[in-house]
Enzyme design. Structure first.
Site, PDB file in Angstrom:
ATOM      1  N   LYS A 120       1.541 -21.248  20.430  1.00  0.00           N
ATOM      2  CA  LYS A 120       1.987 -21.409  19.043  1.00  0.00           C
ATOM      3  C   LYS A 120       3.231 -20.550  18.804  1.00  0.00           C
ATOM      4  CE  LYS A 120       1.088 -19.247  15.240  1.00  0.00           C
ATOM      5  NZ  LYS A 120       2.402 -19.387  14.525  1.00  0.00           N
TER       6      LYS A 120
ATOM      7  N   GLU B 211       0.568  -7.156  22.251  1.00  0.00           N
ATOM      8  CA  GLU B 211       1.774  -6.337  22.107  1.00  0.00           C
ATOM      9  C   GLU B 211       2.083  -6.297  20.626  1.00  0.00           C
ATOM     10  OE1 GLU B 211       5.363  -5.636  21.150  1.00  0.00           O
ATOM     11  OE2 GLU B 211       6.098  -7.111  22.600  1.00  0.00           O
TER      12      GLU B 211
ATOM     13  N   CYS C 153      10.932  -5.125  18.756  1.00  0.00           N
ATOM     14  CA  CYS C 153       9.651  -4.415  18.774  1.00  0.00           C
ATOM     15  C   CYS C 153       9.776  -2.990  19.288  1.00  0.00           C
ATOM     16  CB  CYS C 153       8.628  -5.188  19.608  1.00  0.00           C
ATOM     17  SG  CYS C 153       9.195  -5.588  21.274  1.00  0.00           S
TER      18      CYS C 153
ATOM     19  N   GLU D 297       6.894   1.131  10.509  1.00  0.00           N
ATOM     20  CA  GLU D 297       7.975   0.373  11.121  1.00  0.00           C
ATOM     21  C   GLU D 297       8.734  -0.422  10.068  1.00  0.00           C
ATOM     22  OE1 GLU D 297       8.199  -2.596  14.985  1.00  0.00           O
ATOM     23  OE2 GLU D 297       6.486  -2.765  13.653  1.00  0.00           O
TER      24      GLU D 297
END
Length: 408
Positions: free
Chosen positions: A103, A179, A213, A310
């Site tokens: 996906k 992750e 990331c 973040e």
């Protein structure tokens, strides 16, 4: 075929995600091609081992292991590197002999669909590669819940990763690799190569518009060089050309989508309210598109939200630390629930290795940043997830071990 369609894929990626075309061509698409080539080399090198065990006297025993494909694997990838994240996961998965249901992110499905077209042209049998665009709450949840899916690989936010773990456990205890989010510290010591530390520090924060990331979520700069470093960082950012990502001279493109831009503006506003000093940028640019002028914060302390959470955008967060206080800066750098990446700039190799040993992150860069390679395993610690993409270790995520014991 991907190499032949490299420029087309880069154009689609740029239009779909806002990535600067030159970066899309070199990194988004270039590393995707490198990843498939690397794992293609592993296809005929997957093997077990022979193990000496106690014999059933007077008979004897032979014991060996086999590495087998898991079966149907579900993959859910994010919107910041649509094609590259597809490649990081799918290449290892296919090399191990599995079939894939992937996906793509709801807002960036186009390169995944082009990849599906290319895979059909390449001759993959029907059913081996399946691309299912749609929302995470519907398509992603269905993959996590499905009883025929025996492994799920996910890259995305930590909250969604936890939801996937729960669904995987409750459905059929499928294997999971995650992750997740990051707040990667980058420590700049006063004995660094200043010009290199400035250039690399800016790229550590702003690479791919900060939608990265492993972006350096917080820079720690030794006090004696702090003011000079901040001044040079601002000068470096001012040189960046912000604009149309398809323009070959553009260095910084638009954010991926409006909801993300709005969140970034809220994040910057929160930093100002907390008392951090906004020394540069942080405003939406007055032009068509989701353009944000990179923001630079100083005077950021450990308890502030922007020191902990973040941004996933072009926000440079700088904290100073006392000269020589290596233990203190390590405590601050590790005072986070995330552990995806980290970095250190110093000419003292003893100091560099000491800091690298103590930083609680799955990757540590020394006198460089963003230096990932298809042969080097990539993944996080703590709430940045578990499991690895890339390198030989990634294959193990998509294989199971069978032990065979024979008496003769």
């Amino acid at each position: 075929l991907m190499d032949h369609h490299r420029e087309e894929l880069a154009t689609i990626e740029s239009l779909d995600s806002g990535a600067v075309y030159t970066l899309a061509l070199k990194t988004h698409v270039g590393m995707s091609i490198d990843t498939f080539r690397y794992f293609a080399g592993w296809c005929d090198k997957i093997q077990g081992s022979t193990i000496p065990i106690n014999h059933a006297r007077p008979n004897r025993n032979l014991c060996f292991t086999k590495r087998e494909a898991i079966g149907v694997c579900g993959l859910v990838v994010p919107w910041n590197y649509p094609l590259m994240m597809l490649s990081w996961k799918m290449a290892a998965c296919l090399a191990a002999g599995n079939t894939v249901v992937l996906k793509p992110a709801q807002v960036t499905p186009m390169t995944a669909l082009k990849f599906a077209e290319l895979s059909a042209r390449a001759g993959f049998p029907k059913g081996v590669i399946n691309i299912l665009p749609g929302s995470g709450s519907v398509v992603g949840q269905a993959i996590a819940d499905h009883g025929d899916v025996r492994k799920l690989g996910f890259t995305g936010s930590t909250p969604i990763g936890k939801t996937i773990m729960k669904s995987a456990a409750e459905s059929n205890a499928k294997r999971v690799s995650l992750e997740l989010g990051g707040k990667s510290p980058l420590i700049i010591f006063n004995d660094c190569d200043m010009d290199k530390a400035v250039r690399q520090g800016v790229q550590a924060c702003l690479f791919n518009k900060g939608e990265n990331c492993i972006a350096a979520g917080r820079l720690f700069v030794e006090n004696s060089i702090h003011d000079e470093y901040v001044r040079k960082v601002v000068e470096e950012i001012k040189k960046m050309r912000i604009g149309d990502p398809l323009d070959r001279s553009t260095a910084h493109g638009p954010q991926n989508h409006k909801r993300h831009l709005d969140k970034l503006l809220e994040y910057i506003e929160a930093g100002v309210k907390e008392g951090a000093t906004l020394v540069y940028g942080g405003e939406r640019l007055p032009r068509k598109g989701f353009f944000l002028e990179p923001a630079v914060f100083t005077d950021v302390t450990d308890e502030m939200m922007i020191a902990k959470e973040e941004s996933f955008g072009p926000v440079v967060i700088i904290s100073r630390f006392d000269d020589g206080d290596v233990d203190g800066v390590l405590r601050s750098a590790n005072a986070t629930e995330f552990g995806l990446a980290s970095g250190v700039f110093t000419k003292d190799i003893d100091k560099a290795l000491h800091v690298a040993d103590r930083l609680e992150a799955g990757t540590c860069f020394v006198n460089t940043y963003n230096k990932t390679d298809v042969a080097a395993p990539f993944g996080g610690f703590k709430q940045s997830g578990f499991g690895k993409d890339l390198g030989e270790e990634a294959l193990h995520e998509y294989l199971r071990t069978k032990t065979v014991t024979i008496e003769y």
